[in-house]
Write a protein that holds these residues in place. Structure first.
Motif, PDB file in Angstrom:
ATOM      1  N   ARG A  26     -46.078  54.219   8.018  1.00 15.61           N
ATOM      2  CA  ARG A  26     -45.283  52.992   8.089  1.00 15.61           C
ATOM      3  C   ARG A  26     -45.731  52.152   9.285  1.00 15.61           C
ATOM      4  O   ARG A  26     -45.886  50.938   9.193  1.00 15.61           O
ATOM      5  CB  ARG A  26     -43.798  53.357   8.231  1.00 15.61           C
ATOM      6  CG  ARG A  26     -42.933  52.137   8.408  1.00 15.61           C
ATOM      7  CD  ARG A  26     -41.457  52.484   8.422  1.00 15.61           C
ATOM      8  NE  ARG A  26     -40.669  51.258   8.593  1.00 15.61           N
ATOM      9  CZ  ARG A  26     -39.354  51.235   8.647  1.00 15.61           C
ATOM     10  NH1 ARG A  26     -38.674  52.359   8.519  1.00 15.61           N
ATOM     11  NH2 ARG A  26     -38.720  50.106   8.802  1.00 15.61           N
ATOM     12  N   ALA A  27     -45.968  52.835  10.414  1.00  9.88           N
ATOM     13  CA  ALA A  27     -46.414  52.105  11.608  1.00  9.88           C
ATOM     14  C   ALA A  27     -47.742  51.401  11.338  1.00  9.88           C
ATOM     15  O   ALA A  27     -47.978  50.290  11.826  1.00  9.88           O
ATOM     16  CB  ALA A  27     -46.549  53.054  12.785  1.00  9.88           C
ATOM     17  N   GLY A  28     -48.584  52.037  10.551  1.00 12.67           N
ATOM     18  CA  GLY A  28     -49.886  51.436  10.229  1.00 12.67           C
ATOM     19  C   GLY A  28     -49.702  50.124   9.493  1.00 12.67           C
ATOM     20  O   GLY A  28     -50.363  49.117   9.799  1.00 12.67           O
ATOM     21  N   PHE A  29     -48.780  50.112   8.543  1.00 11.62           N
ATOM     22  CA  PHE A  29     -48.510  48.878   7.795  1.00 11.62           C
ATOM     23  C   PHE A  29     -47.947  47.804   8.725  1.00 11.62           C
ATOM     24  O   PHE A  29     -48.386  46.645   8.708  1.00 11.62           O
ATOM     25  CB  PHE A  29     -47.532  49.158   6.645  1.00 11.62           C
ATOM     26  CG  PHE A  29     -46.962  47.890   6.044  1.00 11.62           C
ATOM     27  CD1 PHE A  29     -47.756  47.060   5.266  1.00 11.62           C
ATOM     28  CD2 PHE A  29     -45.637  47.529   6.266  1.00 11.62           C
ATOM     29  CE1 PHE A  29     -47.239  45.882   4.724  1.00 11.62           C
ATOM     30  CE2 PHE A  29     -45.117  46.359   5.727  1.00 11.62           C
ATOM     31  CZ  PHE A  29     -45.925  45.531   4.952  1.00 11.62           C
TER      32      PHE A  29
ATOM     33  N   LYS B  91     -42.138  54.570  -1.965  1.00 13.90           N
ATOM     34  CA  LYS B  91     -40.941  54.722  -1.129  1.00 13.90           C
ATOM     35  C   LYS B  91     -41.201  54.093   0.234  1.00 13.90           C
ATOM     36  O   LYS B  91     -41.716  54.747   1.137  1.00 13.90           O
ATOM     37  CB  LYS B  91     -40.617  56.209  -0.953  1.00 13.90           C
ATOM     38  CG  LYS B  91     -39.667  56.750  -2.030  1.00 13.90           C
ATOM     39  CD  LYS B  91     -39.261  58.176  -1.759  1.00 13.90           C
ATOM     40  CE  LYS B  91     -38.319  58.235  -0.581  1.00 13.90           C
ATOM     41  NZ  LYS B  91     -37.847  59.568  -0.261  1.00 13.90           N
ATOM     42  N   SER B  92     -40.918  52.821   0.377  1.00 12.69           N
ATOM     43  CA  SER B  92     -41.138  52.158   1.670  1.00 12.69           C
ATOM     44  C   SER B  92     -40.002  51.189   1.906  1.00 12.69           C
ATOM     45  O   SER B  92     -39.448  50.649   0.965  1.00 12.69           O
ATOM     46  CB  SER B  92     -42.411  51.309   1.653  1.00 12.69           C
ATOM     47  OG  SER B  92     -43.476  52.001   1.116  1.00 12.69           O
ATOM     48  N   ASP B  93     -39.724  50.971   3.179  1.00  9.42           N
ATOM     49  CA  ASP B  93     -38.731  49.945   3.496  1.00  9.42           C
ATOM     50  C   ASP B  93     -39.393  48.563   3.392  1.00  9.42           C
ATOM     51  O   ASP B  93     -40.568  48.405   3.692  1.00  9.42           O
ATOM     52  CB  ASP B  93     -38.237  50.166   4.926  1.00  9.42           C
ATOM     53  CG  ASP B  93     -37.199  49.145   5.309  1.00  9.42           C
ATOM     54  OD1 ASP B  93     -36.014  49.484   5.255  1.00  9.42           O
ATOM     55  OD2 ASP B  93     -37.586  48.006   5.631  1.00  9.42           O
TER      56      ASP B  93
ATOM     57  N   ILE C 180     -34.507  50.003  -1.820  1.00  8.01           N
ATOM     58  CA  ILE C 180     -35.343  50.860  -0.966  1.00  8.01           C
ATOM     59  C   ILE C 180     -35.222  50.560   0.528  1.00  8.01           C
ATOM     60  O   ILE C 180     -35.772  51.289   1.342  1.00  8.01           O
ATOM     61  CB  ILE C 180     -36.835  50.744  -1.373  1.00  8.01           C
ATOM     62  CG1 ILE C 180     -37.252  49.276  -1.473  1.00  8.01           C
ATOM     63  CG2 ILE C 180     -37.116  51.482  -2.658  1.00  8.01           C
ATOM     64  CD1 ILE C 180     -38.726  49.092  -1.730  1.00  8.01           C
ATOM     65  N   SER C 181     -34.505  49.481   0.905  1.00  6.93           N
ATOM     66  CA  SER C 181     -34.526  49.074   2.322  1.00  6.93           C
ATOM     67  C   SER C 181     -33.278  49.491   3.083  1.00  6.93           C
ATOM     68  O   SER C 181     -32.218  49.681   2.494  1.00  6.93           O
ATOM     69  CB  SER C 181     -34.665  47.553   2.421  1.00  6.93           C
ATOM     70  OG  SER C 181     -35.810  47.132   1.744  1.00  6.93           O
ATOM     71  N   ASP C 182     -33.436  49.587   4.417  1.00  4.45           N
ATOM     72  CA  ASP C 182     -32.296  49.916   5.289  1.00  4.45           C
ATOM     73  C   ASP C 182     -31.303  48.757   5.314  1.00  4.45           C
ATOM     74  O   ASP C 182     -30.096  48.954   5.275  1.00  4.45           O
ATOM     75  CB  ASP C 182     -32.765  50.079   6.750  1.00  4.45           C
ATOM     76  CG  ASP C 182     -33.669  51.276   6.920  1.00  4.45           C
ATOM     77  OD1 ASP C 182     -33.684  52.124   6.008  1.00  4.45           O
ATOM     78  OD2 ASP C 182     -34.361  51.359   7.961  1.00  4.45           O
ATOM     79  N   ILE C 183     -31.838  47.534   5.455  1.00  3.60           N
ATOM     80  CA  ILE C 183     -30.958  46.371   5.564  1.00  3.60           C
ATOM     81  C   ILE C 183     -30.755  45.794   4.169  1.00  3.60           C
ATOM     82  O   ILE C 183     -31.702  45.630   3.412  1.00  3.60           O
ATOM     83  CB  ILE C 183     -31.617  45.289   6.458  1.00  3.60           C
ATOM     84  CG1 ILE C 183     -31.941  45.865   7.840  1.00  3.60           C
ATOM     85  CG2 ILE C 183     -30.737  44.053   6.560  1.00  3.60           C
ATOM     86  CD1 ILE C 183     -32.736  44.931   8.738  1.00  3.60           C
TER      87      ILE C 183
END
Ligand code: MET
Length: 500
Positions: A10-13, A249-251, A420-423
């Motif tokens: 995720r950090a890479g993206f 599965k990504s935010d 799929i997102s937190d917010i």
């Protein structure tokens, strides 16, 4: 179907998206735009544009890429067979921008070398235009090749295409994991040095002093939206392409907020550093800060060398770090913008990444040589103005109108992102994209067309920069029209079966 490349982490993206966003636009464009449009008061339209257009569009583009898992043209094709052209428009606009963006990075490479022994001398303006760029022809003429620009340009393309050859994870992600943290550290050092110079406080005061009268002026709002679009790499096909490499599965929403606020924080930092340094410069030359402000080429390649000349110690090192940070910020953006057409032709023709990098990147590199000629700066200036106004902003407007009004996809995309997102996205997002952004951008386009078309006929203000009509026609309008027409034509070629 070939398995789609994916980001490793995720950090890479996030680093890659931030790497794209943070670019020349943050360091050399933002401070001058903010200053010219009301200083401290500019933050009001700027924040409004960030929250009603920047982040909502970023979320939209992340959602499109994640949902349809293709380059911008393929994603728009999958959204609706009739909207493929929109993806190509964005890609072609990016293609044009990449050809001259690379050249500015090449100048920065040269200048990081010149910094060591301050070889630009005292008259930094004549050094840039006469000695370095060898600008001795009229607008519209090329003159001969300038080797001092051409060789660093070759280095720029070798690095960019080398990274892109390696692919998403081993190339783009790996490069950004090095470039962006290095850039942030370098830039913090530069800003710290700048704000501790004598006179810096004066500069910051000028930067932050709000001129509230300006915010009732429509052009200030237009400038804020323009800056947000350019700076966040929105409507460039970039963010759709990058998010198409996200795992299922990504935010989405949180990633967009991190990217948007990260980019704006960097921009603010750049404003502080630049104005701190300008305050110092003004004090050294005994003039007001407003007299030393300029944007674009002038700021980075004329005023900064002067500031570096005046610094009390370690001038060469400071200069080197400043231009190196321009190079790093620029490269990570150039990589992202070039990936848009590389991904597009790879999927359209069903060819390997290597072939696509060779074809797309090779062609862009070849065209960019035009800007490394004696008349290159004029071509660059005209292309930049027209492609940004009638390319990026126009594509952005058409994108929201098509998605929100014609295809009525906002509810669908909201559900996709929310799943799929937190917010969670609420009405703020739909009102921003369905109403506010199209209305503001619509006004902006109307105003721009009015200024640029009508003044050809009946206004005393003349053409952009006072250029001759033929040059404006071929160097400006044709460039923007080329992107849109070729984009349309590409839809007639069928997708290779492996992409469908
Ligand atoms: N976001 C970039 C910048 O600020 C521009 C688009 S990518 C070439 O410079």
């Amino acid at each position: 179907m070939e398995k789609r490349s994916q980001w490793g982490t995720r950090a890479g993206f996030i680093l890659a998206a931030m790497g794209s966003a943070i670019g020349l636009g943050n360091i050399w464009r933002f401070p001058a735009v903010a200053y010219e449009n009301g200083g401290g008061a500019f933050f009001i339209p700027y924040l409004f544009a960030l929250l009603t257009a920047g982040i909502p569009l970023l979320i939209l583009e992340f959602t499109i890429g994640h949902k349809y898992r293709g380059s911008a043209p393929l994603s728009f094709f999958r959204m609706n067979k009739k909207t493929e052209w929109l993806g190509w428009w964005a890609v072609l606009v990016s293609f044009v921008i990449s050809t001259y963006y690379a050249v500015i990075i090449a100048w920065a490479i040269s200048y990081s070398y010149f910094a060591f022994n301050l070889s630009w001398g005292q008259d930094t303006e004549s050094f840039l235009f006469s000695d370095y760029l060898n600008l001795s022809v009229d607008p519209g003429q090329t003159g001969s090749l300038v080797p001092g620009v051409f060789f660093p340009l070759l280095i720029v393309w070798l690095i960019t295409l080398g990274v892109l050859f390696k692919g998403v994870k081993k190339g783009i992600e790996a490069a950004n994991k090095i470039f962006i943290p290095t850039l942030i550290v370098l830039f913090l050092i530069i800003v710290l040095r700048a704000i501790t110079l004598p006179g810096a406080a004066e500069g910051l005061q000028t930067f932050f002093a709000p001129n509230f009268e300006t915010i009732t002026n429509g052009s200030v709002w237009v400038a804020a939206y323009g800056q947000i679009f350019f700076s966040l790499s929105i409507a460039f096909a970039i963010m759709i392409t990058y998010s198409s490499y996200l795992p299922k599965k990504s935010d989405i929403t949180n990633n967009a907020f991190i990217t948007g606020f990260g980019n704006s924080s960097f921009e603010l930092l750049a404003g502080i550093g630049v104005f701190g340094a300008l305050g110092f410069m003004a004090q050294q030359s005994g003039v007001g800060v407003s007299e030393v402000v300029s944007g674009g080429v002038g700021l980075a390649f004329v005023v900064f060398p002067q500031i570096i000349n005046e610094m009390p110690a370690l001038n060469g090192l400071f200069g080197f770090l400043f231009f190196l940070s321009l190079v790093l910020a620029g490269l990570s953006s150039l990589i992202s913008i070039s990936e848009t057409y590389i991904a597009g032709i790879k999927e359209k023709l069903g060819i390997s990444r290597t072939a696509a990098v060779g074809m797309g990147g090779g062609l862009a590199a070849l065209i960019s040589v035009l800007f490394a000629t004696q008349g290159g700066l004029f071509f660059l200036d005209a292309a930049d103005y027209f492609i940004n106004q009638f390319g990026v902003a126009f594509v952005g407007l058409v994108e929201v109108v098509v998605v929100a009004w014609f295809l009525r996809k906002l509810n669908d995309f909201q559900d996709h992102a929310n799943a799929i997102s937190d917010i969670r996205l609420g009405s703020w997002w739909k009102i921003s994209l369905g109403i506010i952004t199209p209305v503001v951008l619509g006004y902006m386009m109307f105003d721009l067309f009015k200024q640029n078309l009508l003044r050809q006929f009946d206004s005393p203000t003349g053409n952009y920069e006072g250029y001759a009509d033929t040059f404006i026609l071929f160097g400006g309008w044709f460039v923007a029209a080329f992107a849109l027409v070729v984009g349309f034509l590409l839809t007639f070629k069928r997708w290779h079966s492996s992409s469908l």
